[in-house]
Design a protein around this motif. Structure first.
Motif, mmCIF file in Angstrom:
data_model
loop_
_atom_site.group_PDB
_atom_site.id
_atom_site.type_symbol
_atom_site.label_atom_id
_atom_site.label_comp_id
_atom_site.label_asym_id
_atom_site.label_seq_id
_atom_site.Cartn_x
_atom_site.Cartn_y
_atom_site.Cartn_z
ATOM 1 N N GLU A 135 30.813 34.184 40.924
ATOM 2 C CA GLU A 135 31.726 34.246 41.551
ATOM 3 C C GLU A 135 31.932 32.887 40.596
ATOM 4 O OE1 GLU A 135 32.361 33.608 46.097
ATOM 5 O OE2 GLU A 135 31.968 35.473 46.377
ATOM 6 N N GLY B 26 38.270 35.638 44.276
ATOM 7 C CA GLY B 26 38.145 37.150 43.395
ATOM 8 C C GLY B 26 36.369 37.057 42.281
ATOM 9 N N THR B 27 36.414 37.594 41.713
ATOM 10 C CA THR B 27 35.251 37.542 40.548
ATOM 11 C C THR B 27 35.792 37.057 39.274
ATOM 12 O OG1 THR B 27 35.394 40.232 40.229
ATOM 13 C CG2 THR B 27 33.431 38.696 42.186
ATOM 14 N N SER B 28 36.842 36.918 38.686
ATOM 15 C CA SER B 28 36.956 36.948 37.188
ATOM 16 C C SER B 28 35.735 35.794 36.593
ATOM 17 C CB SER B 28 38.915 36.386 37.462
ATOM 18 O OG SER B 28 39.024 36.423 36.478
ATOM 19 N N THR B 29 35.953 36.592 35.270
ATOM 20 C CA THR B 29 34.877 35.109 34.415
ATOM 21 C C THR B 29 36.449 34.385 33.847
ATOM 22 O OG1 THR B 29 35.038 36.542 32.656
ATOM 23 C CG2 THR B 29 33.575 36.848 34.334
ATOM 24 N N ALA B 30 37.453 34.116 33.509
ATOM 25 C CA ALA B 30 38.298 33.592 33.233
ATOM 26 C C ALA B 30 39.663 33.459 34.727
ATOM 27 C CB ALA B 30 39.790 34.403 32.315
ATOM 28 N N PRO B 31 38.614 32.641 35.348
ATOM 29 C CA PRO B 31 40.178 32.212 36.545
ATOM 30 C C PRO B 31 41.146 31.421 36.071
ATOM 31 C CG PRO B 31 37.876 31.236 36.302
ATOM 32 C CD PRO B 31 37.626 31.597 35.236
ATOM 33 N N PRO C 256 33.811 29.239 35.119
ATOM 34 C CA PRO C 256 33.071 30.140 35.164
ATOM 35 C C PRO C 256 32.019 29.893 35.721
ATOM 36 C CG PRO C 256 34.382 29.669 32.749
ATOM 37 C CD PRO C 256 34.623 28.458 33.873
#
Length: 582
Positions: A468, A524-529, A551
């Motif tokens: 995360e 969520g798990t987005s690498t570009a939060p 990240p």
């Protein structure tokens, strides 16, 4: 410990009587019989106990002190919070009486209940000026059915003799209706006492494994027998606990029942045994000069604590394996966990190892929400530097054990205290470049070349990324508590959002937060939060802030055998390292 011929059967110095016969009141009644040597004697209660570097102000538990000379009360003058001065007209015997509240359960405090009694005598016995180096007689009065376990020579019944005040203070007392298990290590008598269970009865192999670990400590030090001719292990097996305190002739351990039942729990307890047992050499007899003798009244800066505790913390991982009661895989798992904890502690970039040791009194034992960002434990970084020193010395045909034995022969065996310069000289005697490298590792906040040294034994640290985005906070872990911030990482997203410890999280982008799972789903798990809108409560007022996560960061590090470095030589290096051989 009734057959030690090195101590007299009677003592002419102070007599200390401790009455534990009302355990339900949690009060210890103390009576001190003294023949004064001056007309203005002083009585002082120690402020701390050796091995635990924090001023504990034990005097806060003392009450109702009175002094009598025959039938006549003696007035006292109190020049300091833990000091009483007497004004006498004769040198007739004195009787000093007081009570102590015993409600704090740790290895360095006192606890008296219907089940047991534990006394750390630094918090119990007044030091009489002029009597420190004279024998002290200890007498106990116990509830019916109880017995006392004391690492002192017995004078018969519930009476023991301490050679001097220091030996008395260094003798923890455990009392209760506990079973006592006897065994030996290289012919030296040992006792094991557990409060909270009967571990040797529940685990028939336990004492044999403890003996193996103890013998491994002897081999490490190059000694045929333990440093103590008689030794006492006391274990408090509690619901949740972890810790230990070393003594010349004893160890007091606390461990959790749940932890013991968990995978690897028995191994962790054996490591704790190894740590405290090794201390009978490193720190108790091979002692920093600043603690020779000990000043019980005030903090003493000890730069060498990195060696006393860090080296011991490193070796306690290896000793069970060297004793034949562990595996290589378990060692790599445990060492990897320590290295991971070190690399994930940002405070290592702020506080150097020597500074950590020097600030022990005001930082290590006074943790707060920002401690991880501003400091590093001399136990933890000391163990990392000990690992690096061991592997560096192996490049020069030596090892850490060789240095430890040399220091034992030059200082510990003779009661000579060492200073930091003595440590550096001992290491440089085995590898000349350590005369410059070791001071740098002690003073600097740079990481040693862990990757390079681990490669010597075919190992590599592999990062495991988080799943995360990084939010820069740590939540309180109590299940029945609101989602409250326990820690805010320095320079992290939460700090940039102006959050602080104690803030209660309410909602993220309008989605109500009730438990950590809600937060994981919302982030969520987005690498570009993207920036999110956080609703929180502080001081009873609801507030809002923008939170931009970073990240995903490294969640942990794992120590593995590197397939690219597998060779006969790396395997041989690793085998000799794990067996503590040069």
């Amino acid at each position: 410990m009734s057959d030690d011929p090195s101590f007299p059967a009677a003592a002419a110095g102070p007599i200390v009587q401790l009455d534990l016969r009302e355990p339900h009141r949690h009060l210890v009644r103390v009576t001190l019989h003294i023949t004064p040597r001056s007309l203005q004697p002083e009585l002082r209660l120690p402020a701390w106990t050796p091995g635990s570097y924090l001023i504990r102000d034990y005097v806060r538990n003392l009450e109702a002190l009175e002094v009598r000379q025959g039938d006549v009360p003696v007035a006292t003058v109190r020049p300091a919070e833990a000091c009483w001065r007497l004004e006498l007209t004769s040198l007739a015997p004195l009787v000093v009486g007081y009570r102590l509240q015993a409600t704090e359960l740790s290895v360095r405090t006192c606890h008296l209940s219907a089940d047991h009694g534990f006394l750390a005598l630094a918090g119990v016995v007044l030091q009489v000026n002029g009597e420190r180096w004279h024998p002290h007689r200890l007498e106990l009065q116990l509830p019916e059915g109880w017995q006392a376990f004391v690492p002192l020579p017995s004078a018969g019944g519930n009476t023991w003799i301490a050679a001097d005040f220091d030996r008395l203070i260094d003798s923890p007392i455990e009392a209760g209706p506990h079973p006592c298990h006897r065994f030996s290590v290289a012919g030296a008598p040992h006792r094991w006492v557990t409060w909270g269970a009967d571990l040797p009865a529940d685990d028939p192999a336990w004492l044999a494994d403890v003996e193996r670990v103890a013998l491994a400590c002897c081999r490490l030090m190059g000694e045929p027998v333990p440093a103590s001719p008689n030794y006492l292990f006391v274990l408090h097996l509690l619901a949740e606990a972890y810790g230990g305190l070393e003594h010349d002739h004893a160890s007091v351990l606390q461990f959790g029942r749940r932890a013991l039942a968990a995978p690897g729990g028995r191994r962790k307890l054996l490591q704790l045994v190894a740590h405290e047992y090794l201390h009978q050499w490193n720190v108790r007899r091979l002692r920093p000069a600043e603690l020779t003798p000990i000043d019980y009244d005030r903090a003493t800066i000890v730069p060498g604590l990195w060696f006393a505790e860090g080296v011991t913390s490193y070796l306690d991982l290896l000793l069970p394996l060297a004793a034949g009661v562990g595996t290589e895989a378990e060692l790599l798992e445990d060492l990897g966990a320590d290295l991971s904890r070190y690399l994930l502690t940002p405070g290592r970039r702020v506080q150097g190892l020597r500074q950590s040791a020097e600030e022990a009194w005001v930082k290590l034992y006074r943790q707060d929400a920002s401690s991880a960002d501003s400091q590093i434990s001399y136990y933890l970084k000391g163990a990392v530097v000990a690992l690096v020193l061991d592997l560096h010395l192996r490049r020069h045909g030596s090892c850490l054990a060789v240095v430890l034995r040399a220091l034992w022969r030059s200082h510990g065996a003779w009661g000579r205290g060492y200073r930091n310069d003595d440590l550096i000289a001992a290491f440089a005697g085995q590898a000349a470049d350590l005369a410059e490298l070791l001071p740098h590792w002690l003073e600097s906040t740079d990481d040693p070349d862990l990757a390079g040294y681990l490669a010597d034994v075919g190992l590599v640290l592999v990062p495991k990324p988080a799943t995360e985005p990084f939010l820069g906070w740590l939540l309180e872990d109590a299940a029945d508590r609101a989602m409250q911030l326990k820690r805010v990482h320095r320079n992290g997203p939460a700090e940039r959002a102006q959050l602080q410890p104690g803030d209660e999280l309410l909602a993220l982008d309008g989605v109500r937060l009730r438990r950590p799972d809600d937060l994981s789903l919302a982030i969520g798990t987005s690498t570009a939060p993207l920036e999110r809108q956080l609703l929180y409560c502080r001081d009873g007022r609801v507030r809002s802030t923008g939170l931009l996560p970073d990240p995903p960061a490294v969640a942990s590090w794992q120590l593995l055998i590197d397939p690219l470095l597998v060779s006969e030589q790396s395997g041989l290096n690793r085998q000799r390292w794990l067996s503590l051989q040069p």
